[in-house]
Design an enzyme around this catalytic site. Structure first.
Site, PDB file in Angstrom:
ATOM      1  N   SER A   1       5.384  -4.818  -1.896  1.00 51.71           N
ATOM      2  CA  SER A   1       5.482  -3.378  -2.120  1.00 51.71           C
ATOM      3  C   SER A   1       6.184  -2.708  -0.928  1.00 51.71           C
ATOM      4  O   SER A   1       7.289  -3.089  -0.564  1.00 51.71           O
ATOM      5  CB  SER A   1       4.090  -2.792  -2.373  1.00 51.71           C
ATOM      6  OG  SER A   1       4.128  -1.411  -2.624  1.00 51.71           O
TER       7      SER A   1
ATOM      8  N   ASP B   1       6.381  -4.312 -13.582  1.00 53.47           N
ATOM      9  CA  ASP B   1       6.402  -3.301 -12.524  1.00 53.47           C
ATOM     10  C   ASP B   1       7.423  -2.236 -12.903  1.00 53.47           C
ATOM     11  O   ASP B   1       8.587  -2.550 -13.160  1.00 53.47           O
ATOM     12  CB  ASP B   1       6.772  -3.961 -11.196  1.00 53.47           C
ATOM     13  CG  ASP B   1       6.779  -3.001 -10.022  1.00 53.47           C
ATOM     14  OD1 ASP B   1       6.516  -1.797 -10.229  1.00 53.47           O
ATOM     15  OD2 ASP B   1       7.050  -3.452  -8.897  1.00 53.47           O
TER      16      ASP B   1
ATOM     17  N   GLY C   1       0.809  -1.212   0.000  1.00 49.71           N
ATOM     18  CA  GLY C   1       0.000   0.000   0.000  1.00 49.71           C
ATOM     19  C   GLY C   1       0.839   1.256   0.000  1.00 49.71           C
ATOM     20  O   GLY C   1       0.362   2.332   0.380  1.00 49.71           O
TER      21      GLY C   1
ATOM     22  N   TYR D   1      -5.847  -8.510   2.076  1.00 56.27           N
ATOM     23  CA  TYR D   1      -4.676  -9.073   2.743  1.00 56.27           C
ATOM     24  C   TYR D   1      -5.054 -10.187   3.704  1.00 56.27           C
ATOM     25  O   TYR D   1      -4.277 -11.121   3.921  1.00 56.27           O
ATOM     26  CB  TYR D   1      -3.878  -7.972   3.440  1.00 56.27           C
ATOM     27  CG  TYR D   1      -3.038  -7.199   2.458  1.00 56.27           C
ATOM     28  CD1 TYR D   1      -1.923  -7.786   1.870  1.00 56.27           C
ATOM     29  CD2 TYR D   1      -3.376  -5.906   2.081  1.00 56.27           C
ATOM     30  CE1 TYR D   1      -1.159  -7.099   0.933  1.00 56.27           C
ATOM     31  CE2 TYR D   1      -2.622  -5.211   1.143  1.00 56.27           C
ATOM     32  CZ  TYR D   1      -1.515  -5.819   0.569  1.00 56.27           C
ATOM     33  OH  TYR D   1      -0.766  -5.143  -0.367  1.00 56.27           O
TER      34      TYR D   1
ATOM     35  N   GLY E   1       0.545  -6.976  -7.786  1.00 58.44           N
ATOM     36  CA  GLY E   1      -0.690  -7.544  -7.266  1.00 58.44           C
ATOM     37  C   GLY E   1      -1.132  -8.836  -7.914  1.00 58.44           C
ATOM     38  O   GLY E   1      -2.262  -9.284  -7.679  1.00 58.44           O
TER      39      GLY E   1
END
Length: 358
Positions: free
Chosen positions: A191, A289, A115, A127, A320
């Site tokens: 992340s 990414d 996030g 999650y 994701g």
């Protein structure tokens, strides 16, 4: 510009499974609304939009969960256990005095959600589901950390919360396992959570707290320089360079740039890990990414200091991809995670990464 955006959208929809595309696109839209140009963040609306789920006192699909709030730090963690490992009194309440096992080793995975340091929480539905899958597929106990988020809580708050969670986990008798009654801890995150896992591991190394391994899922790293992947993938698969810059400004200390060690761990001001007992790492890089060059630079930084690192590079994966089990990348990831957390033998540092090809 509009034409370019349409091309990017069509290419993204062609590569990404529809359910995943809808899921992440909805997040992207919400995130854009929540971020303000002045660097502030609409936390009230964020909490309203973030679908949360409670812990379950009865096993769901073989997984039991409960929340714990540390009375000293007020830090919330959500613990997920296989129902088969539960110890309950005859009245049905949890008995948190016995180890997980006195014969078998049960890895404990401390998980830091993603996030970009700003969104989501340990009880976010997406999650919660992911942590349950980790328990079911990998045979681990998961401790998901509800760390403080930016911009209200900047560096190093998230790292401090991660450190406190690690020490709390290590001190729990009921998380011990094996014949030697140890807590077999791994750190993991996606992340920003991967960034937190790295920094908590650095502190653990400096202070002599043993961590068996790090699992970083497309970790959030960066730097002042614009890399080729940032230029090539800017805005193509859910994320723009401007998005990433906003989150770094929201997290880093006021006035700092992206070469701060929190963002660029092997950059000009980073800490050398040469000669230290840093845990082995599994770094998962999604080939679509835009910050993959920074993730690969991180792998290279570990390699150059002689540390053990496995690289799982998924060429056609986006951020994701692991939220839904509707793609081959998800199953490849789970297979590698399972092997990684169950190979707990102390190994000698290696001079080059192991490239895992799906």
């Amino acid at each position: 510009m509009a034409g370019g955006n349409e091309v990017n959208l069509n290419e993204c929809k062609r590569i990404v499974p529809l359910n995943t595309w809808v899921l992440i696109s909805n997040f992207k839209l919400a995130y854009k609304v929540l971020r303000r140009p002045d660097g502030s963040f609409n936390r009230d609306l964020a909490e309203f939009l973030d679908r949360k789920v409670p812990a379950n006192s009865f096993p769901l699909d073989g997984v039991f969960s409960f929340d714990h709030v540390d009375s000293t730090t007020n830090l919330l963690t959500r613990i997920y256990q296989p129902a088969s490992l539960l110890h309950q009194t005859r009245h049905g309440t949890l008995e948190l005095t016995k180890p997980l096992s006195t014969t078998e080793i049960v890895p404990v995975l401390i998980f830091f959600h993603g996030g970009s340091f700003t969104h989501s929480s340990a009880n976010s539905a997406i999650y919660d589901t992911f942590c349950r899958r980790l328990v079911t597929i990998c045979g681990v106990v998961v401790v998901s950390v509800d760390y403080r988020r930016s911009p209200e809580h900047r560096y190093p708050c998230a790292y401090d919360d991660g450190w406190n969670a690690l020490n709390w986990v290590k001190s729990r008798v009921w998380l011990q396992s094996g014949k030697d009654s140890n807590v077999y801890v791994y750190l993991a995150g996606d992340s920003s959570g991967g960034n937190i896992a790295h920094n908590v591991a650095v502190r653990a190394t400096n202070e002599g707290v043993k961590v068996l391994g790090n699992i970083l899922l497309h970790p959030m790293f960066g730097g002042q320089e614009r890399t080729q992947s940032e230029k090539t993938l800017d805005g193509k698969y859910f994320v723009t360079i401007q998005d990433r810059d906003w989150y770094w400004r929201a997290y880093l200390p006021e006035g700092e740039d992206r070469d701060h060690p929190a963002c660029n761990p092997f950059g000009p001001r980073g800490q050398s890990l040469k000669g230290v007992n840093f845990p082995k790492s599994l770094v998962v890089v999604a080939g679509l990414d835009l910050v993959q060059d920074w993730q690969l630079a991180y792998v290279d930084g570990l390699k150059k200091t002689g540390l053990e690192v496995n690289l799982l590079y998924l060429k056609q994966a986006t951020i994701g991809f692991y939220f839904l089990p509707n793609n081959d990348h998800f199953h490849c990831l789970m297979e590698e995670l399972n092997k990684f957390v169950h190979s707990i033998e102390d190994s000698q540092s290696k001079s080059s990464p192991v490239l895992l090809t799906p």
